[in-house]
Motif scaffolding. Sequence first.
Motif, PDB file in Angstrom:
ATOM      1  N   LEU A   1      -5.726  41.503  -8.116  1.00 13.30           N
ATOM      2  CA  LEU A   1      -5.640  42.927  -8.434  1.00 13.30           C
ATOM      3  C   LEU A   1      -6.951  43.622  -8.099  1.00 13.30           C
ATOM      4  CD1 LEU A   1      -3.878  42.554 -11.909  1.00 13.30           C
ATOM      5  CD2 LEU A   1      -2.811  42.852  -9.667  1.00 13.30           C
ATOM      6  N   THR A   2      -6.903  44.928  -7.938  1.00 15.22           N
ATOM      7  CA  THR A   2      -8.088  45.690  -7.549  1.00 15.22           C
ATOM      8  C   THR A   2      -8.365  46.786  -8.557  1.00 15.22           C
ATOM      9  OG1 THR A   2      -6.723  47.159  -6.169  1.00 15.22           O
ATOM     10  CG2 THR A   2      -7.736  45.247  -5.088  1.00 15.22           C
ATOM     11  N   ASN A   3      -9.664  47.162  -8.619  1.00 16.42           N
ATOM     12  CA  ASN A   3     -10.113  48.272  -9.469  1.00 16.42           C
ATOM     13  C   ASN A   3      -9.679  48.088 -10.928  1.00 16.42           C
ATOM     14  OD1 ASN A   3     -11.244  49.548  -7.194  1.00 16.42           O
ATOM     15  ND2 ASN A   3      -9.282  50.531  -6.724  1.00 16.42           N
ATOM     16  N   LEU A   4      -9.948  46.917 -11.456  1.00 14.61           N
ATOM     17  CA  LEU A   4      -9.556  46.620 -12.828  1.00 14.61           C
ATOM     18  C   LEU A   4     -10.674  46.984 -13.795  1.00 14.61           C
ATOM     19  CD1 LEU A   4      -7.886  43.103 -12.498  1.00 14.61           C
ATOM     20  CD2 LEU A   4      -6.756  45.311 -12.606  1.00 14.61           C
ATOM     21  N   THR A   5     -10.296  47.503 -14.941  1.00 13.96           N
ATOM     22  CA  THR A   5     -11.242  47.625 -16.043  1.00 13.96           C
ATOM     23  C   THR A   5     -11.364  46.259 -16.714  1.00 13.96           C
ATOM     24  OG1 THR A   5      -9.539  48.202 -17.653  1.00 13.96           O
ATOM     25  CG2 THR A   5     -10.542  50.011 -16.405  1.00 13.96           C
ATOM     26  N   PRO A   6     -12.420  46.018 -17.464  1.00 15.64           N
ATOM     27  CA  PRO A   6     -12.537  44.726 -18.159  1.00 15.64           C
ATOM     28  C   PRO A   6     -11.353  44.429 -19.070  1.00 15.64           C
ATOM     29  CG  PRO A   6     -14.651  45.841 -18.158  1.00 15.64           C
ATOM     30  CD  PRO A   6     -13.660  46.807 -17.582  1.00 15.64           C
TER      31      PRO A   6
ATOM     32  N   ALA B   1      -4.678  40.592 -17.794  1.00 18.34           N
ATOM     33  CA  ALA B   1      -4.098  39.836 -16.681  1.00 18.34           C
ATOM     34  C   ALA B   1      -4.334  38.341 -16.872  1.00 18.34           C
ATOM     35  CB  ALA B   1      -4.705  40.305 -15.360  1.00 18.34           C
ATOM     36  N   LEU B   2      -5.530  37.975 -17.326  1.00 15.24           N
ATOM     37  CA  LEU B   2      -5.820  36.569 -17.603  1.00 15.24           C
ATOM     38  C   LEU B   2      -4.937  36.041 -18.732  1.00 15.24           C
ATOM     39  CD1 LEU B   2      -9.720  36.216 -17.445  1.00 15.24           C
ATOM     40  CD2 LEU B   2      -8.055  34.982 -16.052  1.00 15.24           C
ATOM     41  N   GLN B   3      -4.761  36.849 -19.766  1.00 11.40           N
ATOM     42  CA  GLN B   3      -3.958  36.417 -20.904  1.00 11.40           C
ATOM     43  C   GLN B   3      -2.502  36.210 -20.508  1.00 11.40           C
ATOM     44  OE1 GLN B   3      -5.233  35.772 -24.135  1.00 11.40           O
ATOM     45  NE2 GLN B   3      -3.220  34.808 -24.250  1.00 11.40           N
TER      46      GLN B   3
ATOM     47  N   GLU C   1     -15.461  32.679 -18.728  1.00  4.74           N
ATOM     48  CA  GLU C   1     -16.542  32.665 -17.738  1.00  4.74           C
ATOM     49  C   GLU C   1     -16.227  33.603 -16.581  1.00  4.74           C
ATOM     50  OE1 GLU C   1     -18.018  28.900 -16.440  1.00  4.74           O
ATOM     51  OE2 GLU C   1     -17.709  27.957 -18.384  1.00  4.74           O
ATOM     52  N   LEU C   2     -14.991  33.589 -16.093  1.00  3.85           N
ATOM     53  CA  LEU C   2     -14.611  34.477 -14.998  1.00  3.85           C
ATOM     54  C   LEU C   2     -14.668  35.939 -15.450  1.00  3.85           C
ATOM     55  CD1 LEU C   2     -13.561  34.816 -12.108  1.00  3.85           C
ATOM     56  CD2 LEU C   2     -11.234  34.631 -13.019  1.00  3.85           C
ATOM     57  N   GLU C   3     -14.229  36.199 -16.653  1.00  3.82           N
ATOM     58  CA  GLU C   3     -14.265  37.564 -17.179  1.00  3.82           C
ATOM     59  C   GLU C   3     -15.707  38.059 -17.309  1.00  3.82           C
ATOM     60  OE1 GLU C   3     -12.410  40.062 -20.963  1.00  3.82           O
ATOM     61  OE2 GLU C   3     -12.021  37.919 -20.727  1.00  3.82           O
ATOM     62  N   LEU C   4     -16.597  37.189 -17.751  1.00  4.92           N
ATOM     63  CA  LEU C   4     -18.007  37.558 -17.877  1.00  4.92           C
ATOM     64  C   LEU C   4     -18.623  37.833 -16.508  1.00  4.92           C
ATOM     65  CD1 LEU C   4     -20.364  37.902 -19.849  1.00  4.92           C
ATOM     66  CD2 LEU C   4     -20.876  35.480 -19.547  1.00  4.92           C
ATOM     67  N   ILE C   5     -18.277  37.008 -15.517  1.00  3.32           N
ATOM     68  CA  ILE C   5     -18.769  37.243 -14.154  1.00  3.32           C
ATOM     69  C   ILE C   5     -18.287  38.599 -13.646  1.00  3.32           C
ATOM     70  CG2 ILE C   5     -18.559  36.476 -11.757  1.00  3.32           C
ATOM     71  CD1 ILE C   5     -18.502  33.597 -12.815  1.00  3.32           C
ATOM     72  N   TYR C   6     -17.018  38.891 -13.890  1.00  4.42           N
ATOM     73  CA  TYR C   6     -16.471  40.166 -13.418  1.00  4.42           C
ATOM     74  C   TYR C   6     -17.184  41.349 -14.078  1.00  4.42           C
ATOM     75  CZ  TYR C   6     -13.150  43.865 -12.337  1.00  4.42           C
ATOM     76  OH  TYR C   6     -12.582  45.029 -11.894  1.00  4.42           O
ATOM     77  N   ARG C   7     -17.462  41.238 -15.366  1.00  2.00           N
ATOM     78  CA  ARG C   7     -18.141  42.336 -16.063  1.00  2.00           C
ATOM     79  C   ARG C   7     -19.576  42.514 -15.565  1.00  2.00           C
ATOM     80  NH1 ARG C   7     -16.385  44.130 -21.254  1.00  2.00           N
ATOM     81  NH2 ARG C   7     -14.363  43.282 -21.869  1.00  2.00           N
ATOM     82  N   GLN C   8     -20.336  41.415 -15.503  1.00  2.00           N
ATOM     83  CA  GLN C   8     -21.763  41.504 -15.208  1.00  2.00           C
ATOM     84  C   GLN C   8     -22.065  41.740 -13.729  1.00  2.00           C
ATOM     85  OE1 GLN C   8     -23.372  37.862 -16.839  1.00  2.00           O
ATOM     86  NE2 GLN C   8     -23.762  38.809 -18.834  1.00  2.00           N
ATOM     87  N   VAL C   9     -21.295  41.102 -12.860  1.00  2.50           N
ATOM     88  CA  VAL C   9     -21.621  41.140 -11.435  1.00  2.50           C
ATOM     89  C   VAL C   9     -20.922  42.281 -10.719  1.00  2.50           C
ATOM     90  CG1 VAL C   9     -21.556  39.822  -9.278  1.00  2.50           C
ATOM     91  CG2 VAL C   9     -22.021  38.652 -11.446  1.00  2.50           C
ATOM     92  N   TRP C  10     -19.718  42.642 -11.154  1.00  3.43           N
ATOM     93  CA  TRP C  10     -18.940  43.614 -10.385  1.00  3.43           C
ATOM     94  C   TRP C  10     -18.673  44.923 -11.116  1.00  3.43           C
ATOM     95  CZ3 TRP C  10     -18.806  42.246  -5.533  1.00  3.43           C
ATOM     96  CH2 TRP C  10     -18.883  40.893  -5.220  1.00  3.43           C
ATOM     97  N   HIS C  11     -18.257  44.877 -12.357  1.00  4.96           N
ATOM     98  CA  HIS C  11     -17.845  46.108 -13.020  1.00  4.96           C
ATOM     99  C   HIS C  11     -19.033  46.953 -13.484  1.00  4.96           C
ATOM    100  CE1 HIS C  11     -15.205  48.836 -15.150  1.00  4.96           C
ATOM    101  NE2 HIS C  11     -15.941  48.688 -16.247  1.00  4.96           N
ATOM    102  N   GLU C  12     -19.941  46.371 -14.238  1.00  8.06           N
ATOM    103  CA  GLU C  12     -21.058  47.141 -14.782  1.00  8.06           C
ATOM    104  C   GLU C  12     -21.989  47.673 -13.693  1.00  8.06           C
ATOM    105  OE1 GLU C  12     -22.893  44.685 -17.708  1.00  8.06           O
ATOM    106  OE2 GLU C  12     -21.174  44.780 -19.085  1.00  8.06           O
ATOM    107  N   PRO C  13     -22.354  46.883 -12.663  1.00  7.98           N
ATOM    108  CA  PRO C  13     -23.168  47.469 -11.584  1.00  7.98           C
ATOM    109  C   PRO C  13     -22.474  48.630 -10.876  1.00  7.98           C
ATOM    110  CG  PRO C  13     -23.274  45.088 -11.500  1.00  7.98           C
ATOM    111  CD  PRO C  13     -22.214  45.425 -12.496  1.00  7.98           C
ATOM    112  N   SER C  14     -21.154  48.548 -10.695  1.00 10.92           N
ATOM    113  CA  SER C  14     -20.453  49.653 -10.036  1.00 10.92           C
ATOM    114  C   SER C  14     -20.479  50.912 -10.890  1.00 10.92           C
ATOM    115  CB  SER C  14     -19.009  49.251  -9.739  1.00 10.92           C
ATOM    116  OG  SER C  14     -18.273  49.047 -10.948  1.00 10.92           O
TER     117      SER C  14
END
Length: 227
Positions: free
Chosen positions: A82-87, A93-95, A196-209
């Motif tokens: 999926l694209t442009n997801l909020t945390p 989606a993971l759940q 771990e994947l959710e944390l990576i998505y938040r720290q590396v992709w969502h918050e910097p954007s």
Amino acid sequence: MRLFDFLVKGGPMMVPIVGLSVLTLACALERGVFWFRLLHRNQRTARSILEAARYDLKDATAIAEKSSNLAISRFLSTPLRLTNLTPDTFHLALQAAADREFATMHKGDRWFESLIGLAPLLGVLGTVAQLMAIFANVKPSSEQAIDIAKATNGISDALIPFASGLVVAIFAFIAYRILISLQARQMDYFYKIGNELELIYRQVWHEPSLRLSSRLPEDTPIVSIDS
């Protein structure tokens, strides 16, 4: 031939008990194959996906889809596709993916629960039926001692269904407990990797954007008003 004679001595109730034993073995083999495939290369694949997700989500998605036969890959690839997801949406989606995989893991539990309860009951029924038949044939007479001797010999045969039902139930219970243990461990592992994947998505992709979008472009001219 000895096995056939043993089953014949157990009476007609041995037929469903033997059927339950075959069903128990089939369920155990099916679940064994399922868990062998599930655990095969799980950790190595999950780590590869997480490492790729730190640098490129598309590469992580490609790795996950390449090994889509693994449950952990299907689990991790669901939000990555999926694209442009909020945390929050990423977590949902993971759940949802975890629930689908967990439902597959729990397949067969009800069969084992039924086998554990039904097999001993059929054994008891077979034993009681044979004992009733034995004591119904014991009649007071001058040959009572002979009748009692026959009854005594028949009691051991009457216990065969009960013992057989217990053996089937014990085997089903052992298999069931092994499955429950594997399920609990795998569910904990899925939650750990998913976090771990959710944390990576938040720290590396969502918050910097978010920080990037909140900044003004560097070449934006600053207009000053002189008094």
